[in-house]
Design a protein around this motif. Sequence first.
Motif, PDB file in Angstrom:
ATOM      1  N   ILE A 116      -7.175 -30.009  19.470  1.00 25.15           N
ATOM      2  CA  ILE A 116      -5.871 -29.361  19.588  1.00 25.15           C
ATOM      3  C   ILE A 116      -6.006 -28.024  20.311  1.00 25.15           C
ATOM      4  N   ALA A 117      -7.052 -27.249  19.968  1.00 27.42           N
ATOM      5  CA  ALA A 117      -7.255 -25.962  20.631  1.00 27.42           C
ATOM      6  C   ALA A 117      -7.425 -26.148  22.138  1.00 27.42           C
ATOM      7  N   ARG A 118      -8.222 -27.128  22.539  1.00 27.11           N
ATOM      8  CA  ARG A 118      -8.447 -27.352  23.968  1.00 27.11           C
ATOM      9  C   ARG A 118      -7.173 -27.836  24.661  1.00 27.11           C
ATOM     10  N   ALA A 119      -6.383 -28.645  23.947  1.00 30.16           N
ATOM     11  CA  ALA A 119      -5.109 -29.088  24.522  1.00 30.16           C
ATOM     12  C   ALA A 119      -4.168 -27.906  24.739  1.00 30.16           C
ATOM     13  N   LEU A 120      -4.133 -26.980  23.784  1.00 32.05           N
ATOM     14  CA  LEU A 120      -3.278 -25.799  23.940  1.00 32.05           C
ATOM     15  C   LEU A 120      -3.771 -24.914  25.075  1.00 32.05           C
ATOM     16  N   LEU A 121      -5.083 -24.758  25.194  1.00 30.75           N
ATOM     17  CA  LEU A 121      -5.621 -23.946  26.280  1.00 30.75           C
ATOM     18  C   LEU A 121      -5.257 -24.540  27.642  1.00 30.75           C
ATOM     19  N   SER A 122      -5.203 -25.864  27.716  1.00 30.53           N
ATOM     20  CA  SER A 122      -4.858 -26.502  28.983  1.00 30.53           C
ATOM     21  C   SER A 122      -3.368 -26.372  29.321  1.00 30.53           C
ATOM     22  N   ARG A 123      -2.549 -26.003  28.305  1.00 31.67           N
ATOM     23  CA  ARG A 123      -1.091 -25.873  28.515  1.00 31.67           C
ATOM     24  C   ARG A 123      -0.634 -24.420  28.404  1.00 31.67           C
ATOM     25  N   LEU A 124      -1.532 -23.471  28.561  1.00 33.54           N
ATOM     26  CA  LEU A 124      -1.152 -22.058  28.389  1.00 33.54           C
ATOM     27  C   LEU A 124       0.031 -21.668  29.267  1.00 33.54           C
ATOM     28  N   LEU A 182       0.145 -32.115  10.676  1.00 36.96           N
ATOM     29  CA  LEU A 182       1.451 -31.475  10.630  1.00 36.96           C
ATOM     30  C   LEU A 182       1.452 -30.244  11.524  1.00 36.96           C
ATOM     31  N   LEU A 183       2.629 -29.910  12.028  1.00 37.02           N
ATOM     32  CA  LEU A 183       2.888 -28.619  12.652  1.00 37.02           C
ATOM     33  C   LEU A 183       3.936 -27.929  11.789  1.00 37.02           C
ATOM     34  N   ARG A 184       3.539 -26.810  11.171  1.00 39.06           N
ATOM     35  CA  ARG A 184       4.432 -26.152  10.199  1.00 39.06           C
ATOM     36  C   ARG A 184       4.776 -24.741  10.661  1.00 39.06           C
ATOM     37  N   ALA A 185       6.065 -24.412  10.550  1.00 40.80           N
ATOM     38  CA  ALA A 185       6.525 -23.048  10.811  1.00 40.80           C
ATOM     39  C   ALA A 185       6.241 -22.197   9.578  1.00 40.80           C
ATOM     40  N   GLU A 186       5.649 -21.042   9.777  1.00 44.99           N
ATOM     41  CA  GLU A 186       5.290 -20.169   8.662  1.00 44.99           C
ATOM     42  C   GLU A 186       6.524 -19.843   7.812  1.00 44.99           C
ATOM     43  N   GLY A 187       6.340 -19.874   6.502  1.00 48.12           N
ATOM     44  CA  GLY A 187       7.437 -19.603   5.588  1.00 48.12           C
ATOM     45  C   GLY A 187       8.209 -20.833   5.167  1.00 48.12           C
ATOM     46  N   ARG A 188       7.949 -21.964   5.791  1.00 39.67           N
ATOM     47  CA  ARG A 188       8.630 -23.212   5.437  1.00 39.67           C
ATOM     48  C   ARG A 188       7.653 -24.102   4.668  1.00 39.67           C
ATOM     49  N   MET A 238       6.333 -30.690  10.371  1.00 36.85           N
ATOM     50  CA  MET A 238       6.722 -31.899  11.107  1.00 36.85           C
ATOM     51  C   MET A 238       5.476 -32.668  11.498  1.00 36.85           C
ATOM     52  N   PRO A 239       5.516 -33.997  11.438  1.00 33.04           N
ATOM     53  CA  PRO A 239       4.360 -34.789  11.868  1.00 33.04           C
ATOM     54  C   PRO A 239       4.035 -34.551  13.340  1.00 33.04           C
ATOM     55  N   THR A 240       2.752 -34.516  13.646  1.00 31.21           N
ATOM     56  CA  THR A 240       2.299 -34.368  15.029  1.00 31.21           C
ATOM     57  C   THR A 240       1.018 -35.170  15.186  1.00 31.21           C
ATOM     58  N   SER A 241       0.388 -35.066  16.332  1.00 38.79           N
ATOM     59  CA  SER A 241      -0.880 -35.765  16.590  1.00 38.79           C
ATOM     60  C   SER A 241      -1.672 -34.940  17.588  1.00 38.79           C
ATOM     61  N   VAL A 242      -2.931 -35.268  17.736  1.00 36.09           N
ATOM     62  CA  VAL A 242      -3.751 -34.567  18.727  1.00 36.09           C
ATOM     63  C   VAL A 242      -3.137 -34.707  20.113  1.00 36.09           C
ATOM     64  N   GLN A 243      -2.613 -35.894  20.416  1.00 32.07           N
ATOM     65  CA  GLN A 243      -2.079 -36.158  21.749  1.00 32.07           C
ATOM     66  C   GLN A 243      -0.772 -35.401  22.014  1.00 32.07           C
ATOM     67  N   THR A 244       0.026 -35.160  20.973  1.00 31.79           N
ATOM     68  CA  THR A 244       1.334 -34.526  21.180  1.00 31.79           C
ATOM     69  C   THR A 244       1.379 -33.081  20.697  1.00 31.79           C
ATOM     70  N   GLN A 262       2.621 -30.254  23.221  1.00 27.45           N
ATOM     71  CA  GLN A 262       4.042 -30.364  23.547  1.00 27.45           C
ATOM     72  C   GLN A 262       4.906 -30.056  22.325  1.00 27.45           C
ATOM     73  N   ASP A 263       4.489 -30.509  21.141  1.00 27.81           N
ATOM     74  CA  ASP A 263       5.268 -30.223  19.929  1.00 27.81           C
ATOM     75  C   ASP A 263       5.333 -28.715  19.662  1.00 27.81           C
ATOM     76  N   LEU A 264       4.238 -28.003  19.905  1.00 24.36           N
ATOM     77  CA  LEU A 264       4.260 -26.552  19.716  1.00 24.36           C
ATOM     78  C   LEU A 264       5.178 -25.893  20.737  1.00 24.36           C
ATOM     79  N   ILE A 265       5.108 -26.327  21.986  1.00 21.40           N
ATOM     80  CA  ILE A 265       5.980 -25.758  23.015  1.00 21.40           C
ATOM     81  C   ILE A 265       7.444 -25.922  22.624  1.00 21.40           C
ATOM     82  N   VAL A 266       7.801 -27.097  22.111  1.00 24.27           N
ATOM     83  CA  VAL A 266       9.189 -27.347  21.688  1.00 24.27           C
ATOM     84  C   VAL A 266       9.566 -26.432  20.525  1.00 24.27           C
TER      85      VAL A 266
END
Length: 354
Positions: free
Chosen positions: A96-104, A144-150, A154-160, A163-167
Amino acid sequence: MMAGDGLLVRVRPPLGRLTAAQAIDMAKAAHRHGNGLLDLTNRSGLQIRGVTKQSHRPLLRHLIALGLTDPDPAREARRNFLLAPDWSPGDDTDSIARALLSRLDDLPHLPPKIGVAIDAGPAPALGFVPADFRFERSEGGTLLLRAEGRPHGMPTSVQTAAQDLIVLVRWFLETGGIASGRMARHQAPLPPGPAAEPAPSRPLERLLAQAPGPFHGIPFGQIDADSLAALAGQPGVIALRLTPWRGLIAEGGTTSPGHAATDPLLRVDACPGAPACPQASVATRALAARLAPHVKGPLHISGCAKGCARPRPAQIVLTGRQGRFDLARQARAGSPPEKRDLAPDQILALFGSP
C-alpha cells in the motif's frame, strides 16, 4: 522551524527506513550542517537540530542526494505516511505504501499535519499515533480505510487502496475539512457504503516481537549523531526503521544496546524545554528522568502550554509556566491544574523521589 538551538529540519525517510549507509551519512550531515543532535518524532520522522540559515540549503541538497527527501516541496508535503514498522517486503503495508508513493501527484494538497497511517498487519498497532486516515485490518481480517474519529472503516484492497484514499481525501476537502483542521474534528457525514470495525489493537510487545530486528529505545527520542552511526554500523545491521515510540529497530541486527521498550523512561513525553526551545520557561528532561520511575502511567512534562511532545492526555502532566510547573492529572499540557507554581524539588517530593 526555528528552535532555541537553531533550525529543525524534519526528514521522513521513504517507508520509515534508513539503510545503514544512509543513517551513517545522515549522522555525518548532522555534524556538518547541524549541532550533532537528532530527534525521533511521534510520526516516525527524524529531526536534525541546530541547522543554521547558511547550512540549510546545503543540507537539503545532501538529503535529496541520499534519496531521503523529494526535490519537489509539493510532492514532499504529500508524502506524510507512517508505516507500522514491522512490515515485510511485499506484505500489505509495504504494498500500500508503494502504491501511494506511485500516486503522489494524484493526491490533493493537504495541510502539513494531515497524515496517513498504513497499519495493515494482523491487527492495528498505530491507534495512539496521530493520523487522519488509516489503513487497518478489520475484525474479519479484511483491509479497511478508516477516517480518524470514526468507529468504522470502508472496505479496500491493496489494488484499490491508493484510489480509495484519493477519493476520501477529496471528500474531506469538498466537505470543508480544511476549516475543521483535522479529520477527527470533521463532522461531515461520510460517503455512504459498506463499513466494518477495525480489529482490536495489537500490544506494542507483540509488534516488536515480529519486527525484523531488535528495538533500540531512546529516552525522549533524542540521539547524538555518533550514536546513530554506531547503531547503524553494528554487525548485521542493514537498515534502521523509525518507530513512533522513541526508538529504532535495527533491521538485521541481533542485539540492542538501547533501552528496552518497558523502560519507564520511554513512557515519558518531554519536549526539549529551556533553553533549547524559546517557548519554554523550564528545563524538562532532567526532571523527567528522575520522576519516570515513580509514575506508573503516562507522564508528560512540557516546557510550555503548547504541549508539542504529546497532543493527547497523560495521567500526569506538568506544564512549565514562568519558570515553575503546574500539575494536572488525566489532562493535556496547559489544562487547568490541581497544583500551581511548583519547583522541581517540590514535585519530586510529591511523588516520593529522593
